[in-house]
Design an enzyme around this catalytic site. Structure first.
Site, short mmCIF file in Angstrom:
data_model
loop_
_atom_site.label_atom_id
_atom_site.label_comp_id
_atom_site.label_asym_id
_atom_site.label_seq_id
_atom_site.Cartn_x
_atom_site.Cartn_y
_atom_site.Cartn_z
N ARG A 1 -22.95 29.93 12.56
CA ARG A 1 -23.11 29.39 13.16
C ARG A 1 -24.48 28.04 13.01
NH1 ARG A 1 -16.32 27.13 14.66
NH2 ARG A 1 -15.36 28.84 13.32
N ARG B 1 -23.00 14.08 11.13
CA ARG B 1 -21.92 14.83 11.22
C ARG B 1 -21.07 12.79 10.60
NH1 ARG B 1 -17.85 14.85 9.15
NH2 ARG B 1 -15.69 16.62 9.74
N ARG C 1 -21.82 21.63 15.72
CA ARG C 1 -21.82 20.98 16.76
C ARG C 1 -23.03 20.92 18.25
NH1 ARG C 1 -16.15 20.36 18.67
NH2 ARG C 1 -15.83 22.63 17.58
N ASP D 1 -17.54 26.65 3.88
CA ASP D 1 -16.43 26.28 4.93
C ASP D 1 -15.64 27.49 3.87
OD1 ASP D 1 -15.15 26.03 7.46
OD2 ASP D 1 -13.47 26.74 5.55
N TYR E 1 -5.19 32.64 5.66
CA TYR E 1 -4.89 31.00 6.21
C TYR E 1 -4.04 30.11 5.01
CZ TYR E 1 -8.86 30.71 9.84
OH TYR E 1 -9.65 31.30 10.83
#
Lengths: 365, 365
Positions: B44, B57, B48, B94, B170
């Site tokens: 990562r 973004r 952010r 992702d 998931y």
């Protein structure tokens, strides 16, 4: 977090243990005796999966009030014993009674876990009491005393506390988080303040366990539910050392105290618990391979665990296979059958019956 | 979950690797070369914590649209490279693009993680496509191609996918959960249906990685973020075997493919990855003791990791000490410096600068 001891003797090794305690298979296992049928109890064996518990729970709206009402806590502790005849009852209480008794506001939002007024800095720590309010915890000791009186003599009574790291992680974050990041970060930023909090919890927990033994606990378990999120140096400092300190303090005053440590998620760091004097057994989580635990821990340590609670929800043939795998994985070692984590609310009661029957060798069930 | 490969050569062992790829320190490490200064990248590393990412973004409200827009994904991939000069860029994308390309609805609620239309049974599985919609994934390959063209030649390009177990967890739950219990329970109850889902993900992921290599990836990483919640037999069946199968399939078509597996939470089960042909490196999580990993994994396996992302948030002397501990823990082994988990949004940019400088031996910073 909600979890459900009798110092009647037992020294280090089975030879010095008085006969009285060895009449309890659970205590014999803790004393290092390998039994053909392992004693069995389950973490969270009292709780929401039992209809009689759900009924009982309605009698006190606030969860801590429930824990602090001996009539209710005694009943909750005994419900699973009546139904399944486990080899041990565990005090119905919560690890967060210690922050509560230290003066930190604790509440339980229904279905949403605990909420505490988070400790943000040294000032927050300074606001806490130096010693727990033992008056506040008196109902816990009364609960143990009353359960003890009602418990069949072959069954043991387990008391417990949370480990300092796990309890501190809730005290800092004010709640459960996916990886207890707030406390980990706090410990990096303010190691001295965090060490003082851990020290306070070591003292409080040791005295709390000592009083539990005095009230009738046969053994106690220290739950370190969040041990698995720490890097090695932090694991040593915040998990291993505090548990060792608690065990030493308890043993100093209660020489025959039997203690279990449950460092959930310890994984490859399990061996760090190998040399802890005063810890008779290690509770193993679901992810631990029984054979790896047998290899990592010395023979004098009793192994407890470690069925996946979800295999118990699934039931049927899969459950039977998992029970078989665990029984054979601990072959040759003193073993206490348990789950690798707590019973979940969705667990069918008849699966628990099937589990107990299988462990006790009634294969036709 | 949001994470940010070029088959230019590299065989098994460093001798057969062409010079072109060894000019990239990251690929030299993957080829088993021990370097005085380990190459460094961070899971990562795009995201952010970077103000320029937060600005970027805003240009696509939906996260998957952002990932599928090459101009944006290329820019996000390159931002941390420009700022910090890492030894590798990782594709901005992702792990859930695979369920998306298999026809399962995937969305990202802001700050609340992914949401999928959960697969409840065999019928839900039957509704999925047998092969990913490669058209849908074309922007990913275009992104790799464009990043490759812009990347300085000493820097490597990493592609990635989620491991079948993690992605399936998931797909079954429809979201992240504290311990992916829904998928674990599903696998106990419907092992055959679950095995079919895993097989489909193995095929899709292997072909996806193969196409990433064709598009310019120098190496790929398989993220098994939820490996740590499974008991040993399930770990073997749902984590180790599928990753092994993917590596074998990719290698069959792309013989010099370099691959990293990141089985987060594998703990004492790490050794099960010791013999996986095709896996050049193992990513280690924060809780893993470097010395334990060195002992558990054979010398030919490169070790990647494993600074606590929260030590990076804390910064200062604590950060320096942790960097020192990790550098010395992997002494003597081929090592790629990384975190033990992804960069968190609260990370100060100047702490990342300090980290890179320390790892590269600029101790005066």
């Amino acid at each position: 977090l909600r979890l459900s001891g009798d110092e009647t003797g037992g020294g280090i090794g089975s030879i010095s243990a008085p006969q009285a305690s060895l009449a309890k298979p659970f205590l014999a296992a803790l004393a290092g005796e390998r039994q053909k049928t392992p004693p069995i109890w389950l973490m969270r064996q009292a709780g929401r999966y039992l209809p009689e518990y759900r009924e009982l729970r309605t009698r006190a709206p606030k969860f801590l009030d429930f824990c602090y009402t001996p009539a209710l806590a005694v009943e909750a502790t005994l419900q699973p014993i009546r139904r399944f005849g486990f080899d041990a009852a565990i005090l119905f209480s919560d690890i967060l009674v210690i922050p509560d008794a230290l003066g930190q506001a604790v509440s339980f939002e229904s279905g949403d876990g605990p909420r505490l007024d988070p400790i943000g800095d040294a000032e927050g720590l300074a606001k806490l009491r130096h010693e727990p309010n033992w008056e506040r915890l008196a109902p816990v000791f009364e609960t143990l005393d009353r359960v003890k009186a009602d418990l069949p003599k072959e069954m043991a009574l387990i008391g417990f506390c949370g480990a300092p790291w796990t309890v501190a992680s809730y005290m800092i974050a004010g709640r459960g988080t996916p990886d207890q990041a707030p406390a980990r970060l706090f410990a990096y930023r303010h190691p001295d303040v965090f060490a003082r909090l851990i020290d306070r919890l070591v003292d409080a927990s040791a005295e709390y366990l000592r009083r539990q033994f005095a009230a009738g606990a046969d053994a106690t378990q220290i739950f370190d539910s969040w041990a698995g999120v720490l890097p090695p140096a932090e694991f040593e400092r915040w998990c291993v050392r505090p548990i060792k300190a608690i065990a030493a303090k308890v043993r100093a005053e209660t020489p025959h105290a039997r203690m279990i440590a449950f460092p959930r998620g310890a994984g490859a760091q399990l061996a760090k618990f190998a040399g802890l004097a005063g810890i008779d057994a290690i509770g193993l989580d679901t992810a631990t391979d029984p054979r790896a635990a047998v290899a990592a821990l010395p023979e004098r340590v009793t192994l407890q665990g470690n069925l996946d609670p979800l295999a118990l929800v699934a039931g049927g043939r899969r459950l039977d296979e998992e029970v078989e795998r665990i029984m054979s994985g601990f072959q040759g070692r003193p073993h206490i059958f348990n789950l690798g984590h707590g019973v979940v609310p969705e667990t069918p009661v008849d699966h628990v019956e099937r589990l107990v029957a299988r462990v006790r060798g009634q294969r036709s069930t």
